[in-house]
Design an enzyme around this catalytic site. Sequence first.
Site, PDB file in Angstrom:
ATOM      1  N   LYS A  62      41.451 -15.213 -17.570  1.00 19.54           N
ATOM      2  CA  LYS A  62      41.562 -13.793 -17.223  1.00 19.54           C
ATOM      3  C   LYS A  62      40.513 -12.972 -17.971  1.00 19.54           C
ATOM      4  O   LYS A  62      39.674 -13.526 -18.671  1.00 19.54           O
ATOM      5  CB  LYS A  62      42.993 -13.306 -17.507  1.00 19.54           C
TER       6      LYS A  62
HETATM    7  C1  LIG Z   1      47.661 -15.494 -14.327  1.00 18.05           C
HETATM    8  C2  LIG Z   1      48.612 -14.803 -13.413  1.00 18.05           C
HETATM    9  C3  LIG Z   1      49.972 -14.652 -13.708  1.00 18.05           C
HETATM   10  C4  LIG Z   1      50.650 -15.316 -14.864  1.00 18.05           C
HETATM   11  O1  LIG Z   1      50.021 -15.185 -16.046  1.00 18.05           O
HETATM   12  P1  LIG Z   1      50.239 -16.265 -17.224  1.00 18.05           P
HETATM   13  O2  LIG Z   1      49.684 -15.567 -18.401  1.00 18.05           O
HETATM   14  O3  LIG Z   1      49.459 -17.483 -16.834  1.00 18.05           O
HETATM   15  O4  LIG Z   1      51.692 -16.550 -17.328  1.00 18.05           O
HETATM   16  C5  LIG Z   1      50.751 -13.900 -12.845  1.00 18.05           C
HETATM   17  N1  LIG Z   1      50.243 -13.358 -11.732  1.00 18.05           N
HETATM   18  C6  LIG Z   1      48.950 -13.520 -11.390  1.00 18.05           C
HETATM   19  C7  LIG Z   1      48.447 -12.878 -10.138  1.00 18.05           C
HETATM   20  C8  LIG Z   1      48.108 -14.261 -12.212  1.00 18.05           C
HETATM   21  O5  LIG Z   1      46.829 -14.454 -11.858  1.00 18.05           O
END
Ligand SMILES: *Cc1c(COP(=O)(O)O)cnc(C)c1O
Length: 385
Positions: A186
Amino acid sequence: MATDPDFIPYGRQSIDEADIAAVVEVLRSDYLTTGPMIGAFESAVAAYTGAAHGVAVNSGTAALHAALSALNLQPGDEVVVPAITFAASANAVLYVGATPVFADVEPDTLLLDVADAERCIGARTRAIIAVDYAGHPCDYGRLRQLADKHALALIADGCHALGARWHDRPVGSLADMTAFSFHPVKHLTTGEGGMVVTDDETLARAMRRFRSHGIDIDAAQRLASGTFRYEMTELGYNYRLTDLQCALGRSQLSKQSAWLTRRQAIARTYDEAFARVPGVTPLAVRAQVSHAYHLYVVRLDKQSPSLNRDTAFQTLRKARIGVNVHYLPVYLHPYYQQLGYAAGLCPCAEAAYEEIISLPMYPTLADDQVQRVIREVGNLGARHG
Ligand SMILES: *Cc1c(COP(=O)(O)O)cnc(C)c1O
């Protein structure tokens, strides 16, 4: 995966010496968790996203769970979720005993189709989860109207969209609660981590209890007020983020706006190149939007044998380009099929899934790597027709 200098992943973290020093400083301090870095990171993210409060938790998934939990949903209550998203967006609805109802997406942006979301609203609907897919903010003007008309909570899954803006307002200030993820792919990372931002103090307080067992006073507050006493008032979890992670996140956040500029420059280079490649179509970007480009997604024309998505995936992977596919419509996963969701539910999402591929996109992607991706994708297109 073994280190291969020629392999370009679709996303990756950027860690520098300042990040490392920030974490080491916490390691030498009194608080590894539940210390001063939590509030510091929460305030920094809340300020950056235009929200009054931040509640740090240990994943983006926990952020979604906390947000839904704060709504006190009952079994049988329904939450509208777009078909194209990471499974966690819908799983969080199941965690609180409610039912996800999948709405279709717009074919050119893959964002929640607001008209289809309205079609999904019934007597038991309580909330909408808007996913800012790839980093493109949803149409928050129409979503807010829809939510208000039916007295629904509007939750943004902003896990792709830290730093994105809609009509010059940051993601984080556009919904009742917005969830972010700090997973390494991210925009910024804490290893694992997440946060909910909101303007609503009551919701923020509920989520702070929820992340720590349903207890409304933490160890540091007990120490400060000289009491041993605490009360657990509801069933919560241990979803806390550590001070080590918050220090890393805060250090990362200081680089976010430069990173965003770089992501947007890479996207412009891709856009210009693919405008000349028949059968390769980048997703559309609406007016008055600043896109955060967590992902750069193109649609490949299914009619061409060389642009068949599965073939293109194999060809690009062989060329050491770490392409990926985001995402299979959630209800087509075997678990959701067992729950009774049938194929055919969201035709635009299902058609898009056959044609989408995510290309490498991260701030330290170098210009020559961008050109390599463009060349390899162009080679697919050259065989088009
Ligand atoms: C990455 C992501 C999540 C979950 O995040 P984590 O930190 O991996 O638990 C939820 N929704 C979307 C759209 C994501 O890309």
